[in-house]
Design a protein around this motif. Sequence first.
Motif, short mmCIF file in Angstrom:
data_model
loop_
_atom_site.label_atom_id
_atom_site.label_comp_id
_atom_site.label_asym_id
_atom_site.label_seq_id
_atom_site.Cartn_x
_atom_site.Cartn_y
_atom_site.Cartn_z
N PRO A 1 -7.36 1.77 -2.47
CA PRO A 1 -6.95 3.07 -3.01
C PRO A 1 -7.85 4.22 -2.54
O PRO A 1 -7.36 5.28 -2.15
CB PRO A 1 -7.05 2.86 -4.53
CG PRO A 1 -6.78 1.41 -4.71
CD PRO A 1 -7.46 0.75 -3.53
N MET A 2 -9.16 3.99 -2.53
CA MET A 2 -10.07 5.03 -2.11
C MET A 2 -9.98 5.25 -0.61
O MET A 2 -10.19 6.37 -0.12
CB MET A 2 -11.50 4.66 -2.50
CG MET A 2 -12.47 5.82 -2.53
SD MET A 2 -11.99 7.04 -3.77
CE MET A 2 -12.04 8.52 -2.78
N ASP A 3 -9.62 4.21 0.14
CA ASP A 3 -9.50 4.33 1.59
C ASP A 3 -8.30 5.21 1.95
O ASP A 3 -8.35 5.97 2.93
CB ASP A 3 -9.35 2.95 2.23
CG ASP A 3 -9.55 2.98 3.74
OD1 ASP A 3 -10.49 3.65 4.19
OD2 ASP A 3 -8.77 2.34 4.46
N SER B 1 -1.75 -3.89 4.03
CA SER B 1 -1.50 -5.06 4.89
C SER B 1 -2.15 -4.86 6.25
O SER B 1 -2.74 -5.78 6.81
CB SER B 1 0.01 -5.31 5.03
OG SER B 1 0.66 -4.19 5.62
N ALA B 2 -2.05 -3.62 6.80
CA ALA B 2 -2.70 -3.34 8.09
C ALA B 2 -4.21 -3.46 7.96
O ALA B 2 -4.90 -3.91 8.89
CB ALA B 2 -2.33 -1.94 8.58
N LEU C 1 -1.15 3.89 -3.53
CA LEU C 1 -2.53 3.41 -3.40
C LEU C 1 -2.63 2.14 -2.56
O LEU C 1 -3.72 1.71 -2.20
CB LEU C 1 -3.14 3.17 -4.79
CG LEU C 1 -3.21 4.39 -5.70
CD1 LEU C 1 -3.71 3.99 -7.09
CD2 LEU C 1 -4.11 5.46 -5.10
N THR C 2 -1.48 1.53 -2.29
CA THR C 2 -1.47 0.30 -1.49
C THR C 2 -1.09 0.57 -0.03
O THR C 2 -1.01 -0.37 0.76
CB THR C 2 -0.48 -0.74 -2.07
OG1 THR C 2 0.87 -0.24 -1.92
CG2 THR C 2 -0.76 -0.99 -3.54
N GLU D 1 3.83 9.65 -4.87
CA GLU D 1 4.22 8.30 -4.45
C GLU D 1 3.93 7.21 -5.47
O GLU D 1 4.20 6.03 -5.23
CB GLU D 1 3.54 7.96 -3.11
CG GLU D 1 3.83 9.01 -2.04
CD GLU D 1 3.34 8.60 -0.68
OE1 GLU D 1 3.61 7.45 -0.26
OE2 GLU D 1 2.68 9.41 -0.02
N GLY D 2 3.36 7.61 -6.63
CA GLY D 2 3.11 6.63 -7.68
C GLY D 2 2.01 5.64 -7.31
O GLY D 2 1.28 5.82 -6.33
#
Length: 315
Positions: free
Chosen positions: A243-245, A280-281, A275-276, A270-271
């Motif tokens: 999330p912070m990234d 995956s990347a 934060l996700t 975006e809700g």
Amino acid sequence: MQQKRNIQIIEWEDLDKRKFYSFGVFMTMTIRATVYPATLIRTRLQVQRGKSLYSGTFDAFFKILRTEGVRGLYRGFMVNTLTLISGQAYITTYELVRKYVSQYSEDNTVKSLVAGGMASLVAQSITVPIDVISQQLMMQGQGEHLTRFRLNSNTETGKPKKVFGQTRNIMGQIFAADGFRGFYRGYVASLLTYIPNSAVWWPFYHFYAEQLSQLAPSDCPHLILQAMAGPLAAATASTVTNPMDVVRARVQVEGRSSVIETFRQLIKEEGGWGLTKGLSARIISSTPTALVMVVGYETLKKLSLRPELVDSRHW
């Protein structure tokens, strides 16, 4: 060293520093070249609104490859190689802080957590300006409409481009818009991302290695256990700090000044799923990075052992 520990940890005082730094530069460069495309894809996914440009990691990979070629996956790579400096600063700080903390505590979790956090603080102070520039270069091509700066195409046809010409182009625009502070945009967000990431990664790395050593046969090479523990720790740390990234990437690319306001807008637009973005990347890039880093780093330390200690370490 704790007597109950099954996997021996090679500490700073055990190393031949000349070998350590010589091999370390080669190892770091190899890792960065391998995972850079995933880093570029992660940045574009995190900055885009919703799924306006790419629907996911693999969609981004094939679209970039199809429209921009292999070179598109390595936009900004040359300037990003300057992070070799921060990589060496990170390793040195980590090992020295571990040595210092060991004077007060022999608990490996404490040493790893404190050393990992301090190492990231030092490294990010060097890395952030490089990241700011390389991320702007990453966003050129398909993602250029998402960033404030675009490359000025004023080179004449047929003339070769100057080395680092695009980098100087972007640096000039950043300085003109924001002054020197522009190169440290997102510094706080970077610290809030990478200090926890590093502080979490090292303790989990040693934790997973120890747990695996309890399950594996006694003659199982330690390097195999460590190679498995690294990606597990990377996936854990990436999930916790993603999330912070996302916030960090938007602050740096979009030129925002407030971490809190960027976070609030992300949630509003975006809700929680926002934060996700890029997770995956990030895992795809961080887990093989961790695998290569762990195997390379532990092998590096083994190769850098002082000669009189070589036979005292089980591998």
